[in-house]
Design an enzyme around this catalytic site. Structure first.
Site, PDB file in Angstrom:
ATOM      1  N   SER A   1       1.479   7.968   5.455  1.00 55.96           N
ATOM      2  CA  SER A   1       1.370   6.656   6.090  1.00 55.96           C
ATOM      3  C   SER A   1       0.279   5.877   5.377  1.00 55.96           C
ATOM      4  O   SER A   1      -0.738   6.465   4.969  1.00 55.96           O
ATOM      5  CB  SER A   1       0.984   6.839   7.568  1.00 55.96           C
ATOM      6  OG  SER A   1       0.521   5.618   8.097  1.00 55.96           O
TER       7      SER A   1
ATOM      8  N   PHE B   1       0.863  -1.186   0.000  1.00 53.62           N
ATOM      9  CA  PHE B   1       0.000   0.000   0.000  1.00 53.62           C
ATOM     10  C   PHE B   1       0.904   1.243   0.000  1.00 53.62           C
ATOM     11  O   PHE B   1       0.844   2.091   0.876  1.00 53.62           O
ATOM     12  CB  PHE B   1      -0.987   0.014   1.169  1.00 53.62           C
ATOM     13  CG  PHE B   1      -2.258   0.730   0.793  1.00 53.62           C
ATOM     14  CD1 PHE B   1      -3.150   0.168  -0.109  1.00 53.62           C
ATOM     15  CD2 PHE B   1      -2.555   1.982   1.305  1.00 53.62           C
ATOM     16  CE1 PHE B   1      -4.309   0.827  -0.495  1.00 53.62           C
ATOM     17  CE2 PHE B   1      -3.716   2.660   0.925  1.00 53.62           C
ATOM     18  CZ  PHE B   1      -4.583   2.074   0.030  1.00 53.62           C
ATOM     19  N   LEU B   2       1.730   1.293  -1.041  1.00 52.75           N
ATOM     20  CA  LEU B   2       2.827   2.263  -1.092  1.00 52.75           C
ATOM     21  C   LEU B   2       2.333   3.699  -1.263  1.00 52.75           C
ATOM     22  O   LEU B   2       1.285   3.934  -1.861  1.00 52.75           O
ATOM     23  CB  LEU B   2       3.760   1.909  -2.251  1.00 52.75           C
ATOM     24  CG  LEU B   2       4.320   0.484  -2.225  1.00 52.75           C
ATOM     25  CD1 LEU B   2       5.251   0.272  -3.415  1.00 52.75           C
ATOM     26  CD2 LEU B   2       5.044   0.179  -0.929  1.00 52.75           C
TER      27      LEU B   2
ATOM     28  N   HIS C   1       7.382   5.737   0.637  1.00 51.62           N
ATOM     29  CA  HIS C   1       8.060   4.504   0.197  1.00 51.62           C
ATOM     30  C   HIS C   1       8.829   4.755  -1.100  1.00 51.62           C
ATOM     31  O   HIS C   1       9.956   4.306  -1.268  1.00 51.62           O
ATOM     32  CB  HIS C   1       7.041   3.389  -0.093  1.00 51.62           C
ATOM     33  CG  HIS C   1       6.265   2.919   1.094  1.00 51.62           C
ATOM     34  ND1 HIS C   1       4.923   3.158   1.244  1.00 51.62           N
ATOM     35  CD2 HIS C   1       6.644   2.190   2.169  1.00 51.62           C
ATOM     36  CE1 HIS C   1       4.500   2.602   2.364  1.00 51.62           C
ATOM     37  NE2 HIS C   1       5.519   2.011   2.951  1.00 51.62           N
TER      38      HIS C   1
ATOM     39  N   GLN D   1       3.868  -8.707  13.616  1.00 52.64           N
ATOM     40  CA  GLN D   1       4.066  -7.396  14.238  1.00 52.64           C
ATOM     41  C   GLN D   1       2.752  -6.709  14.574  1.00 52.64           C
ATOM     42  O   GLN D   1       2.738  -5.566  15.007  1.00 52.64           O
ATOM     43  CB  GLN D   1       4.970  -6.502  13.382  1.00 52.64           C
ATOM     44  CG  GLN D   1       4.383  -6.066  12.051  1.00 52.64           C
ATOM     45  CD  GLN D   1       5.429  -5.350  11.206  1.00 52.64           C
ATOM     46  OE1 GLN D   1       6.326  -5.963  10.645  1.00 52.64           O
ATOM     47  NE2 GLN D   1       5.331  -4.029  11.123  1.00 52.64           N
TER      48      GLN D   1
ATOM     49  N   GLY E   1      12.166   4.893   6.938  1.00 54.18           N
ATOM     50  CA  GLY E   1      11.703   6.270   7.107  1.00 54.18           C
ATOM     51  C   GLY E   1      11.840   6.734   8.558  1.00 54.18           C
ATOM     52  O   GLY E   1      11.667   5.945   9.497  1.00 54.18           O
TER      53      GLY E   1
END
Ligand code: PAF
Length: 279
Positions: A183, A30-31, A35, A59, A145
């Site tokens: 984001s 979902f760039l 990114h 995670q 990032g």
């Protein structure tokens, strides 16, 4: 041009055939432009660029909705293909976590505060998957990032401790025109929440200005940020903390060395994070 690989066997074989330096950008897909700026840097600074796309289940906490994490592989591949020759590795969960998986990579004190405190087990999942990705990709440099500054610090520590010959490169946070940090999770915000969310950057910027004018009391800087965010009815603060930039230990008195102010704030069910460096 893109070359797409799925399995470890394919990745190992492709890597064995590559010569020169490898720039690696691990992602969960979902760039966005953040990114892409990392991929551009990987292409600029290396002979080859590799991007991984893997939504890493380990995670995510039990209360965090892994199944709702945004995904659009076709769009991701189209965006990467515009940048140049990139090898894209898209392993699936069985490939990364085969049956009877039982080996974990865990960084100790750096993972305790901040995101580690709010998201128990999160960094264990991150470091385990990044170690596995590094083992297969064997990158010369890996790009992360600054928005996830604790993640970058934790991975830097892991790379040093486990002797990976990989340079961890931390790149500036990319922002929307109104300052909101880019984001994948911004896509969850409804229009009202999206309009409210730049308060995070405004509050952090006010702290940068106060610091530039000589304010050195971490409590004053943090409470000013909290007050500004609390004025926004749609924002619910989870934490605003000032931390030593190297150890990530809380700083509650005078700032004497480099520090980071970081925050996590909910807009509805969406949790956003951001940070600024001071000194
Ligand atoms: O920052 C992310 O997208 C993820 O935490 C990472 C580094 C790709 C590991 O899954």
């Amino acid at each position: 041009m893109l070359k797409i690989l799925y399995t470890h066997a394919e990745m190992f074989a492709a890597r064995a055939a590559m010569q020169g330096t490898i720039g690696f950008v691990p992602t969960m897909g979902f760039l966005h432009q953040g990114h892409l700026s990392l991929v551009r840097k990987a292409l600029d600074e290396n002979d080859h660029a590799i991007v991984s796309i893997f939504v890493n289940p380990t995670q995510f906490g039990p209360a965090e909705d892994l199944s709702k994490y945004p995904r659009d592989l076709e769009r991701d591949l189209a965006m990467i293909s515009e940048l140049g020759n990139v090898l894209v590795w898209i392993p699936d969960a069985k490939e990364m976590y085969p049956d009877n998986f039982q080996t974990w990579v865990e960084v100790e004190s750096l993972t305790k505060p901040l995101e580690g405190e709010m998201r128990p087990g999160h960094f264990r999942g991150v470091t385990t998957v990044v170690a596995k990705l590094f083992n297969a990709v064997q990158p010369s440099k890996a790009y992360f990032g600054q928005k996830d500054f604790q993640q970058a610090a934790v991975i830097g520590q892991m790379a040093r401790d486990l002797s990976y010959p990989t340079k961890i490169v931390v790149c500036p946070t990319m922002r929307e025109a109104d300052g909101l940090a880019m984001s994948s999770r911004n896509s969850y915000l409804n229009p009202q929440e999206r309009a409210a969310a730049p308060v995070l950057w405004q509050a952090l910027q006010a702290a940068v200005e106060a610091y530039a004018k000589g304010e050195r009391d971490a409590r004053v800087l943090v409470s000013d940020i909290e007050n500004r965010i609390n004025h926004e009815p749609l924002a619910k603060i989870q934490y605003v903390r000032c931390s030593d930039a190297l150890t990530l230990a809380d700083v509650e008195g005078d700032l004497r060395g480099p520090a980071v102010i970081s925050l996590a704030v909910f807009f509805g069910a969406t949790r956003l994070i951001d940070n600024i460096s001071l000194g």
